[in-house]
Design a protein around this motif. Structure first.
Motif, PDB file in Angstrom:
ATOM      1  N   GLU A 217      -7.527   2.817  -4.269  1.00 45.64           N
ATOM      2  CA  GLU A 217      -8.194   2.093  -3.186  1.00 45.64           C
ATOM      3  C   GLU A 217      -9.596   1.667  -3.617  1.00 45.64           C
ATOM      4  O   GLU A 217     -10.052   0.571  -3.303  1.00 45.64           O
TER       5      GLU A 217
ATOM      6  N   VAL B 102       0.851  -1.184   0.000  1.00 46.67           N
ATOM      7  CA  VAL B 102       0.000   0.000   0.000  1.00 46.67           C
ATOM      8  C   VAL B 102       0.888   1.235   0.000  1.00 46.67           C
ATOM      9  O   VAL B 102       1.794   1.356   0.822  1.00 46.67           O
TER      10      VAL B 102
ATOM     11  N   THR C 136     -11.597   0.631   6.276  1.00 45.76           N
ATOM     12  CA  THR C 136     -11.075   1.979   6.065  1.00 45.76           C
ATOM     13  C   THR C 136     -11.038   2.748   7.379  1.00 45.76           C
ATOM     14  O   THR C 136     -12.025   2.801   8.104  1.00 45.76           O
TER      15      THR C 136
END
Length: 68
Positions: A41, A10, A65
């Motif tokens: 994302e 990420v 999230t």
């Protein structure tokens, strides 16, 4: 099948993803290929898992999230 193993990292920005891609390029195999793919994302969250049995896993959902 494209490959046997997939690694995910990420990155907060596209610039940091491109920097990481340059760092990985130092380790190019003599005989082989490294493929990279950049996703947002939202695109990652839209991934579908095709399974024989439905699982209640939140690895690929908006529930994961965290807004700081």
């Amino acid at each position: 099948m494209i490959q046997y193993s997939v690694y995910v990292r990420v990155c907060v920005t596209r610039q940091s993803a491109e920097f990481l891609e340059k760092r990985v390029s130092v380790y190019l195999p003599e005989n082989g290929t490294i493929q990279t793919l950049m996703l947002t994302e939202k695109q990652y969250n839209d991934m579908h898992f095709l399974l024989g049995e439905k699982k209640k896993d939140i690895r690929n959902s908006a529930q994961r999230t965290i807004i700081l």
